[in-house]
Design a protein around this motif. Structure first.
Motif, PDB file in Angstrom:
ATOM      1  N   GLY A  46       0.800  -1.227   0.000  1.00 50.01           N
ATOM      2  CA  GLY A  46       0.000   0.000   0.000  1.00 50.01           C
ATOM      3  C   GLY A  46       0.829   1.271   0.000  1.00 50.01           C
ATOM      4  N   SER A  47       2.148   1.140  -0.211  1.00 49.29           N
ATOM      5  CA  SER A  47       2.979   2.349  -0.188  1.00 49.29           C
ATOM      6  C   SER A  47       2.973   3.088  -1.530  1.00 49.29           C
ATOM      7  CB  SER A  47       4.415   1.987   0.203  1.00 49.29           C
ATOM      8  OG  SER A  47       4.938   1.042  -0.708  1.00 49.29           O
ATOM      9  N   GLY A  48       2.405   2.466  -2.556  1.00 56.68           N
ATOM     10  CA  GLY A  48       2.306   3.143  -3.854  1.00 56.68           C
ATOM     11  C   GLY A  48       3.241   2.584  -4.915  1.00 56.68           C
ATOM     12  N   LYS A  49       3.880   1.440  -4.638  1.00 52.20           N
ATOM     13  CA  LYS A  49       4.843   0.857  -5.594  1.00 52.20           C
ATOM     14  C   LYS A  49       4.169   0.474  -6.922  1.00 52.20           C
ATOM     15  CE  LYS A  49       5.978  -2.744  -3.106  1.00 52.20           C
ATOM     16  NZ  LYS A  49       5.036  -2.733  -1.981  1.00 52.20           N
ATOM     17  N   SER A  50       3.074  -0.257  -6.807  1.00 48.72           N
ATOM     18  CA  SER A  50       2.420  -0.720  -8.043  1.00 48.72           C
ATOM     19  C   SER A  50       1.809   0.447  -8.811  1.00 48.72           C
ATOM     20  CB  SER A  50       1.346  -1.755  -7.718  1.00 48.72           C
ATOM     21  OG  SER A  50       1.959  -2.908  -7.194  1.00 48.72           O
ATOM     22  N   VAL A  51       1.334   1.452  -8.069  1.00 49.10           N
ATOM     23  CA  VAL A  51       0.781   2.644  -8.745  1.00 49.10           C
ATOM     24  C   VAL A  51       1.895   3.336  -9.525  1.00 49.10           C
ATOM     25  CG1 VAL A  51      -0.330   4.888  -8.397  1.00 49.10           C
ATOM     26  CG2 VAL A  51      -0.994   2.953  -6.999  1.00 49.10           C
ATOM     27  N   LEU A  52       3.077   3.407  -8.907  1.00 51.77           N
ATOM     28  CA  LEU A  52       4.219   4.019  -9.604  1.00 51.77           C
ATOM     29  C   LEU A  52       4.529   3.237 -10.884  1.00 51.77           C
ATOM     30  CD1 LEU A  52       6.648   5.949  -9.811  1.00 51.77           C
ATOM     31  CD2 LEU A  52       7.927   4.370  -8.346  1.00 51.77           C
ATOM     32  N   LEU A  53       4.512   1.912 -10.757  1.00 55.65           N
ATOM     33  CA  LEU A  53       4.797   1.059 -11.916  1.00 55.65           C
ATOM     34  C   LEU A  53       3.798   1.316 -13.044  1.00 55.65           C
ATOM     35  CD1 LEU A  53       6.962  -1.141 -12.314  1.00 55.65           C
ATOM     36  CD2 LEU A  53       5.186  -2.817 -11.922  1.00 55.65           C
ATOM     37  N   MET A 218      10.145   2.913  -1.026  1.00 56.73           N
ATOM     38  CA  MET A 218       8.982   3.784  -1.174  1.00 56.73           C
ATOM     39  C   MET A 218       8.186   3.776   0.125  1.00 56.73           C
ATOM     40  SD  MET A 218       6.307   4.038  -4.215  1.00 56.73           S
ATOM     41  CE  MET A 218       6.428   5.724  -4.716  1.00 56.73           C
ATOM     42  N   ALA A 219       7.907   4.963   0.606  1.00 55.35           N
ATOM     43  CA  ALA A 219       7.071   5.075   1.801  1.00 55.35           C
ATOM     44  C   ALA A 219       6.215   6.316   1.649  1.00 55.35           C
ATOM     45  CB  ALA A 219       7.940   5.187   3.049  1.00 55.35           C
ATOM     46  N   GLN A 220       4.939   6.154   1.894  1.00 57.97           N
ATOM     47  CA  GLN A 220       3.958   7.246   1.795  1.00 57.97           C
ATOM     48  C   GLN A 220       4.094   8.012   0.477  1.00 57.97           C
ATOM     49  OE1 GLN A 220       5.110   9.001   5.433  1.00 57.97           O
ATOM     50  NE2 GLN A 220       3.579   7.872   6.627  1.00 57.97           N
ATOM     51  N   GLY A 221       4.264   7.267  -0.602  1.00 61.09           N
ATOM     52  CA  GLY A 221       4.278   7.882  -1.930  1.00 61.09           C
ATOM     53  C   GLY A 221       5.571   8.556  -2.320  1.00 61.09           C
TER      54      GLY A 221
END
Lengths: 253, 247
Positions: A46-53, A218-221
């Protein structure tokens, strides 16, 4: 699909930001990845890794910031076919209506518009490269494959694209430790043999420290600066240390 | 409502723009067509036969009693080809084929297969929507034609076998032939082409818009079927008004 050591792609991300319903998921993300290297993006769920990908491959559009491949903006790089990129999804992303061979051939048939006679040898080569058996596995349906085999087929499909950069989304999730190591080796081998840049999103510490050239958290976006595994191990940042050392036997007591 | 309509129109236009890609996807079109025909032919045969039969059964005795036996064939013939066959077959298609399309595309969306297509620079509208819409555009008019013929036969058999009507098959079909023109048949087929486009686009749209987990696939399928049927009935009225105005 001839091995090449110079086709890896540089990636430069700067000031990337994205909010969903007013909640910032990515903020001020900066990342620089050298051609031909393996960069691992780690972080808690939920830290945003997949969203970044998803932003890096163009599946999502950022609110702000830029993504440059070899100096060209992502949209131009995709539109003008300046670079080829491939992604290995967490669950493989294989089309369940197609068999293994057809999945691997998809890009060659639909995007490259190659004839069957040209496609078949490339598909067989990709299947062999990931350690699968052409005679035995080529006509299996994805539903008949184990988790590890699905990942291998997804990697074979990525190889058929002959990409300059490959993204892996949690490549070892849901796999047993032995298969996870095998997949890690496969990623390393693809990187060495093909010279592709590899970006791996994972929270598997063993994989990250086993194959990464650089690791970023990655932490908190937000992303930390990429560092080598040795540098990461010597970091004193409490959050990073907690992430690296959590899960030992005493944590469960 | 406005947003939904504009999304449907936009998907429809994008599908039409992709039409030159049809030759490349011909095998998929044939496969989809075969699947659609296979799934709906028997059901359409049963439905049409009994619709024609019920029409004759309900109207026949009344008409014969008033000396209008020659109208039975015309009534069944016209009702089947101008209204009942196109609408009933479209509803059947929306329920059986449209729902399958939405479920298939919805699960592809949920399990990242559509994302995988995008990353391989394969446009899902070309690869997934176009073959399905093209197949349903071929399948529904043919199914309607088949349904009309079966419905006529159903009406004919009931008129012949029912003692209160007592029309010979020859008399029934000669009355039917006299009352039906090629234009009437064309109206039914034209309606079915519009309905096919609507079903194809609405079901693909709902499939592609599916978000979340497996539960959302079920929700998309329900919405797709309900909205296809609503669109069919509304457009049926609009198309009929246009035909009435032209006549």
């Amino acid at each position: 699909m001839t091995p090449s050591h110079s086709k890896g792609v540089n990636l430069a991300v700067s000031g990337l930001g994205r909010s969903f319903s007013g909640v910032p998921v990515l903020s001020e993300v900066h990342l620089s990845v050298e051609a031909g290297s393996i960069c691992v993006i780690m972080g808690a769920s939920g830290s945003g890794k997949s969203v970044l990908l998803r932003h890096l491959v163009g599946l999502e559009t950022p609110d702000e910031g830029s993504i440059l491949y070899n100096g060209s903006p992502l949209s131009e790089a995709i539109t003008w076919n300046q670079i080829e990129m491939a992604i290995v999804f967490q669950q493989g992303g294989l089309l369940h209506s197609l068999d293994v061979g057809e999945n691997i051939a998809l890009y060659l048939r639909e995007t490259k518009r190659l004839y069957d006679a040209e496609v078949e040898p490339l598909v067989d080569q990709a299947i062999t490269q990931v350690g699968l058996d052409v005679a035995h596995d080529k006509h299996k349906m994805p539903s008949d494959l184990s988790g590890g085999m699905k990942k291998r087929v997804a990697i074979a499909r990525a190889l058929a694209i002959d990409p300059g950069i490959i993204f892996y989304d949690e490549p070892t999730s849901e796999l047993d430790p032995v298969t996870a190591v095998a997949i890690g080796k496969e990623i390393r081998r693809v990187n060495k043999d093909h010279g592709t840049t590899s970006i791996i999103v994972t929270h598997d510490r063993d994989l990250a420290f086993g194959i990464a050239d650089t690791i970023t958290f990655m932490a908190q976006g937000r992303l930390t600066d990429p560092q080598t595994p040795e540098e990461i191990k010597s970091l004193s940042d409490p959050q990073t240390r907690q992430f690296l050392h959590a899960g030992s036997q005493k944590d469960y007591l | 409502m406005i947003r939904y309509t504009s999304e449907i129109v936009s998907l429809g236009l994008q599908t039409l723009q992709a039409w030159p890609e049809m030759w490349h996807h011909r095998r998929k079109v044939i496969q989809c067509f075969y699947d659609m025909a296979n799934a709906s032919l028997l059901m359409s045969c049963v439905l049409s036969f009994f619709i024609g039969g019920v029409l004759a059964l309900q109207s026949g005795p009344v008409l014969v009693e008033r000396g209008l036996s020659f109208v039975v064939g015309q009534l069944v013939g016209l009702s089947m080809c101008k209204e009942l066959a196109p609408v009933m077959m479209a509803i059947l298609m929306a329920g059986r084929i449209g729902s399958a399309i939405t479920a298939e595309l919805g699960s592809m969306k949920v399990y990242q297969e559509i994302d995988a297509l995008w990353t391989m620079k394969i446009n899902p509208i070309h690869y997934l929507v176009l073959p399905r819409v093209a197949a349903i555009l071929c399948a529904l008019p043919l199914l309607v034609l088949f349904s009309i013929l079966v419905g006529w036969m159903g009406g004919g058999l009931v008129s012949w076998l029912n003692q209160e009507i007592g029309l010979s098959l020859q008399a029934y079909f000669s009355h039917l032939k006299a009352g039906i023109s090629l234009q009437d048949l064309a109206q039914g087929i034209t309606k079915s082409i519009f309905f096919a486009m609507l079903i194809g686009i609405v079901s693909c749209h709902h499939g592609l818009q599916t978000k979340g987990g497996p539960r959302s696939i079920g929700r998309s399928v329900t919405q797709s079927v309900v909205q296809s049927i609503v669109c069919i009935l509304i457009s049926d009225y609009a198309i009929t008004r246009i035909f009435v105005w032209i006549e």
